[in-house]
Design a protein around this motif. Structure first.
Motif, PDB file in Angstrom:
ATOM      1  N   ALA A  39       0.672  18.552  -8.346  1.00 39.88           N
ATOM      2  CA  ALA A  39       0.564  18.718  -6.904  1.00 39.88           C
ATOM      3  C   ALA A  39      -0.658  18.001  -6.356  1.00 39.88           C
ATOM      4  O   ALA A  39      -0.563  17.228  -5.395  1.00 39.88           O
ATOM      5  N   TYR A  40      -1.821  18.218  -6.934  1.00 39.05           N
ATOM      6  CA  TYR A  40      -2.989  17.553  -6.378  1.00 39.05           C
ATOM      7  C   TYR A  40      -3.145  16.140  -6.917  1.00 39.05           C
ATOM      8  O   TYR A  40      -3.825  15.307  -6.310  1.00 39.05           O
ATOM      9  N   ALA A  41      -2.497  15.809  -8.031  1.00 38.18           N
ATOM     10  CA  ALA A  41      -2.573  14.443  -8.553  1.00 38.18           C
ATOM     11  C   ALA A  41      -1.914  13.448  -7.601  1.00 38.18           C
ATOM     12  O   ALA A  41      -2.341  12.295  -7.512  1.00 38.18           O
ATOM     13  N   ILE A  42      -0.886  13.879  -6.863  1.00 42.73           N
ATOM     14  CA  ILE A  42      -0.205  12.948  -5.965  1.00 42.73           C
ATOM     15  C   ILE A  42      -1.117  12.533  -4.814  1.00 42.73           C
ATOM     16  O   ILE A  42      -0.945  11.452  -4.238  1.00 42.73           O
ATOM     17  N   PHE A  43      -2.094  13.354  -4.472  1.00 44.13           N
ATOM     18  CA  PHE A  43      -3.033  13.003  -3.409  1.00 44.13           C
ATOM     19  C   PHE A  43      -4.225  12.206  -3.951  1.00 44.13           C
ATOM     20  O   PHE A  43      -4.613  11.193  -3.371  1.00 44.13           O
TER      21      PHE A  43
ATOM     22  N   GLY B 204      -1.891   2.723   3.110  1.00 46.71           N
ATOM     23  CA  GLY B 204      -1.725   2.660   1.663  1.00 46.71           C
ATOM     24  C   GLY B 204      -1.709   4.041   1.032  1.00 46.71           C
ATOM     25  O   GLY B 204      -0.910   4.319   0.130  1.00 46.71           O
ATOM     26  N   TYR B 205      -2.591   4.909   1.500  1.00 47.59           N
ATOM     27  CA  TYR B 205      -2.654   6.286   0.988  1.00 47.59           C
ATOM     28  C   TYR B 205      -1.342   7.028   1.249  1.00 47.59           C
ATOM     29  O   TYR B 205      -0.778   7.658   0.344  1.00 47.59           O
ATOM     30  N   LEU B 206      -0.836   6.949   2.476  1.00 43.32           N
ATOM     31  CA  LEU B 206       0.403   7.653   2.821  1.00 43.32           C
ATOM     32  C   LEU B 206       1.597   7.099   2.040  1.00 43.32           C
ATOM     33  O   LEU B 206       2.480   7.856   1.623  1.00 43.32           O
ATOM     34  N   CYS B 207       1.618   5.786   1.842  1.00 42.43           N
ATOM     35  CA  CYS B 207       2.718   5.185   1.072  1.00 42.43           C
ATOM     36  C   CYS B 207       2.673   5.630  -0.387  1.00 42.43           C
ATOM     37  O   CYS B 207       3.716   5.733  -1.039  1.00 42.43           O
ATOM     38  N   GLY B 208       1.490   5.885  -0.919  1.00 43.46           N
ATOM     39  CA  GLY B 208       1.377   6.373  -2.284  1.00 43.46           C
ATOM     40  C   GLY B 208       1.796   7.817  -2.429  1.00 43.46           C
ATOM     41  O   GLY B 208       2.349   8.218  -3.464  1.00 43.46           O
ATOM     42  N   VAL B 209       1.551   8.618  -1.399  1.00 45.44           N
ATOM     43  CA  VAL B 209       1.894  10.045  -1.448  1.00 45.44           C
ATOM     44  C   VAL B 209       3.380  10.267  -1.195  1.00 45.44           C
ATOM     45  O   VAL B 209       4.016  11.120  -1.844  1.00 45.44           O
ATOM     46  N   ALA B 210       3.962   9.515  -0.260  1.00 48.82           N
ATOM     47  CA  ALA B 210       5.321   9.780   0.219  1.00 48.82           C
ATOM     48  C   ALA B 210       6.388   9.841  -0.879  1.00 48.82           C
ATOM     49  O   ALA B 210       7.206  10.773  -0.888  1.00 48.82           O
TER      50      ALA B 210
ATOM     51  N   ARG C 170      12.275  12.655 -11.178  1.00 44.43           N
ATOM     52  CA  ARG C 170      11.691  11.755 -12.175  1.00 44.43           C
ATOM     53  C   ARG C 170      10.560  10.928 -11.591  1.00 44.43           C
ATOM     54  O   ARG C 170       9.593  10.623 -12.306  1.00 44.43           O
ATOM     55  N   ILE C 171      10.671  10.560 -10.319  1.00 44.65           N
ATOM     56  CA  ILE C 171       9.540   9.894  -9.667  1.00 44.65           C
ATOM     57  C   ILE C 171       8.341  10.830  -9.642  1.00 44.65           C
ATOM     58  O   ILE C 171       7.201  10.433  -9.905  1.00 44.65           O
ATOM     59  N   TYR C 172       8.603  12.091  -9.367  1.00 46.26           N
ATOM     60  CA  TYR C 172       7.533  13.092  -9.324  1.00 46.26           C
ATOM     61  C   TYR C 172       6.908  13.302 -10.698  1.00 46.26           C
ATOM     62  O   TYR C 172       5.701  13.535 -10.807  1.00 46.26           O
TER      63      TYR C 172
ATOM     64  N   ILE D 298       1.350   2.307  -6.135  1.00 50.01           N
ATOM     65  CA  ILE D 298       1.919   2.016  -4.818  1.00 50.01           C
ATOM     66  C   ILE D 298       0.810   1.895  -3.785  1.00 50.01           C
ATOM     67  O   ILE D 298       0.804   0.954  -2.967  1.00 50.01           O
ATOM     68  N   SER D 299      -0.143   2.823  -3.772  1.00 54.19           N
ATOM     69  CA  SER D 299      -1.245   2.736  -2.810  1.00 54.19           C
ATOM     70  C   SER D 299      -2.075   1.481  -3.061  1.00 54.19           C
ATOM     71  O   SER D 299      -2.507   0.814  -2.110  1.00 54.19           O
TER      72      SER D 299
END
Length: 667
Positions: A505-509, A558-564, A587-589, A599-600
């Motif tokens: 959960a926090y790794a995605i941010f 870039g940050y939002l594209c990495g999280v989305a 699987r992406i998750y 991605i970011s």
């Protein structure tokens, strides 16, 4: 009065009202001198003298005509550590209690107990945010970490219960012990590389994370990654404290009886915790609290004790477990589920990603300790080698203990501490009680050291960067500990799947933050940072990005594209079984850290190609060659920073890759 002069007086500690009077006089005096055709260097020398001599209770006009031996104590001369001991003491503007009697009782309370340094009581929050002693580049005297200091640091960090649980997560997914260990080697090898990449800006320019993040996100938008890390430090402090309650429980049961949890009535009202487990959690929390009040450099002895005791206890526990299992461990899968084909591949990747997610906070804050590097390479090879090697050895202990426990009891225990509990429950003899107590005591010390170094100090440091006028490391650490009680870590730690979910959960941010920072420093700026601009919110500062909000919109996108891409899988994981998403989204998750990071990283550098950022040393970031990272000489940086404050606009400043050093570039 211009903001740059306000910033200077924020640094020196002169009150805001006085600073206005002094500035007006200095500015008028400069104009008159120019009219008299006096030499500009002579004028600057007089101005600098007026800036630096004591005059907290005298006007600058009188200073120009007089000479004082006592220097003005600047805010930069009192670190947050020193402030921890000096809270409540008088600053230069309020030399004794007599000076405070003229104020109302609320004003006296504010000066004595709220602000960190009374000499900056009237300085704005913005001015103190831009530059202070906790944020300035580390001078040579404090750069004392050699390669072996980094090795000792990671040696102390790797031995803790959480690291063992990360290893055991792979066993829960159906991998056998050696497959799980391979994922750990690969995962922590990636971690070592990411930590080294992130730490280079700290090594070269001697900057902490709160400052280095200004280069990529902007002067003010850098608050977002800082707040992200503060939140994660609080969550991890809570989780590590909950893990620390387990050895506390074993110590209590070793003394008062193995049935102690049953003898204490349960009125807690949670399926994941009892009154007894919360009591153990609170005991550990209380034990930690006094260590939050100690200055960081004085608590180093705790880390020394941990580095000496924990390896002996860990290997002793492993030997004891294998001996009780008569030299046999379960070599195959420890679950009824035996993944094959695609299922095995995804279980392998999820175990690998658990290692990376576990380190996501340490990746982005690595400049905080890399800035103390003694040489260019002190934080390079030591971290690149020690992180995968030391953490893999620690995880192997956890894996083998779990495998030995499965051989003895037929249960796939997630935490090796649960195996230690079985030793106590199934053989409550004097020898077993003594052994369990001693090992549990050392494990509690390990949790304490990890929580202080990795969480409370990190939170305190970051909060100091956000509100240095009111918060020092001590206050920030106390704030972290108090909020940790509200996290309810027993729910996060109920099962390995919930724990893995919390990690992801926090790794995605945080992974998206790390990707933007890496792309900006290595590709866009090629290792070049203009230090005077990174401490300034003046017009023309490279890192204000041409707007009053100090926000780099490319970093935001870039940050939002990495999280989305990770959000659908995250929602499906959190909301299961009521909410379901496609297997592709899940699987992406499962690859959340890689997905967010790359991605970011990619989106940010593409945006910078089409919309170049101020201060980049090359015109075309894809075609032009060049690498400009040099070992910055910052002994005289404060003088350079003061000179920059005399400028109304920094737009005329040029990019000079030799500005802070004529030495060779280095990677």
């Amino acid at each position: 009065m211009p903001d740059d002069i306000t910033e200077y007086f924020a640094h020196t500690g002169i009150t805001h009202t006085q600073s206005q009077t002094d500035y007006q006089y200095l500015n008028n005096n400069r104009r008159q001198s120019l009219v008299r055709h006096e030499d500009a260097d002579e004028i600057d020398a007089k101005t600098d003298k007026a800036f630096n001599v004591s005059g907290s209770k005298m006007s600058t006009r009188f200073i120009e005509e007089s000479t004082f031996d006592e220097p003005l104590r600047s805010h930069g001369e009192s670190s947050s550590d020193d402030n921890s001991d000096s809270e409540g003491k008088n600053g230069d503007d309020y030399s004794d209690d007599e000076d405070l009697k003229k104020y109302s009782k609320w004003r006296r309370f504010y000066l004595k107990n709220v602000v960190i340094d009374r000499s900056i009581a009237d300085v704005s929050i913005l001015d103190s945010f831009m530059y202070n002693s906790d944020l300035k580049p580390v001078e040579e005297e404090r750069r004392v970490w050699s390669w072996y200091n980094f090795a000792y640091f990671w040696l102390a960090e790797c031995f803790n219960i959480n690291t063992w649980q990360i290893a055991a997560t792979g066993l829960q997914l159906g991998l056998n012990w050696w497959q799980c260990w391979i994922t750990i080697w690969i995962g922590y090898s990636f971690v070592g590389a990411f930590v080294v990449l992130s730490s280079r800006v700290g090594t070269a320019y001697h900057l902490s994370f709160p400052i280095s993040s200004r280069a990529s996100f902007g002067i003010f938008f850098s608050l977002w990654p800082i707040i992200n890390r503060i939140v994660m430090a609080i969550v991890w402090y809570s989780v590590q404290s909950w893990l620390g309650s387990e050895p506390i429980s074993l110590m209590l049961r070793s003394i008062f009886g193995k049935d102690l949890p049953d003898r204490i009535p349960d009125h807690f009202g949670s399926p994941n915790a009892t009154t007894y487990t919360f009591m153990c959690f609170f005991i550990f929390w209380v034990i930690e609290f006094p260590f939050l009040l100690i200055q960081p450099h004085k608590v180093r002895h705790l880390f020394t004790v941990k580095a000496v005791l924990v390896p002996f206890a860990s290997f002793g526990f492993l030997i004891w477990s294998v001996r009780k299992a008569h030299g046999k461990i379960a070599l195959g899968s420890l679950t009824d589920y035996h993944p094959t084909g695609s299922a095995f591949s995804w279980a392998f990747l999820r175990s690998l990603m658990g290692c990376m997610a576990n380190f996501s906070t340490m990746v982005i804050n690595s400049p905080d300790f890399a800035r103390f590097s003694k040489t260019k390479h002190s934080a390079l090879w030591s971290q690149l080698v020690c992180i995968p090697a030391l953490f893999s050895i620690t995880c192997l202990i956890g894996i083998l203990v779990t495998a030995a426990g499965y051989e003895m009891y037929g249960v796939n225990y997630w935490s090796p501490v649960e195996v230690l509990e079985q030793f106590l429950v199934r053989s409550y003899t004097k020898g077993t009680r003594a052994g369990v107590f001693l090992i549990s005591f050392v494990f509690a010390v390990a949790q304490l050291g990890t929580n202080i170094s990795a969480n409370s100090l990190s939170c305190g440091t970051d909060m100091t960067a956000v509100l240095p006028k009111y918060i020092n490391i001590r206050r920030g650490s106390i704030f972290c500990a108090c909020l940790a009680l509200c996290i309810c870590p027993w729910n996060l730690m109920a099962t390995s799947s919930k724990f893995t979910m919390a990690l992801s959960a926090y790794a995605i941010f945080l992974s998206s933050i790390a990707g933007v920072v890496c792309g900006d420093y290595f590709v866009v700026r090629r290792g070049y940072i203009k230090l005077t601009h990174i401490y300034s919110n003046r017009k023309g500062s490279f890192y204000m990005y041409g707007n009053k909000w100090g926000c780099n919109w490319r970093a935001l996108v870039g940050y939002l594209c990495g999280v989305a891409p990770n959000l659908p899988g995250f929602i499906g994981d959190v909301g299961a079984p009521k909410i379901t998403v496609s297997i592709g989204a899940m699987r992406i998750y499962y690859l959340s850290y890689w997905v967010g990071y790359f991605i970011s990283f990619s989106v940010y550098i593409v945006l910078c190609y089409f919309f170049p950022v101020p201060g980049q040393p090359v015109k075309n970031i894809f075609r032009d060659k060049g690498w400009f990272q040099r070992w910055a000489e910052v002994e005289n940086f404060e003088d350079e920073w003061k000179k920059s404050l005399l400028k109304d606009d920094l737009s005329d400043d040029k990019i000079d890759v030799y500005e802070y050093s004529r030495g060779k570039t280095f990677l």
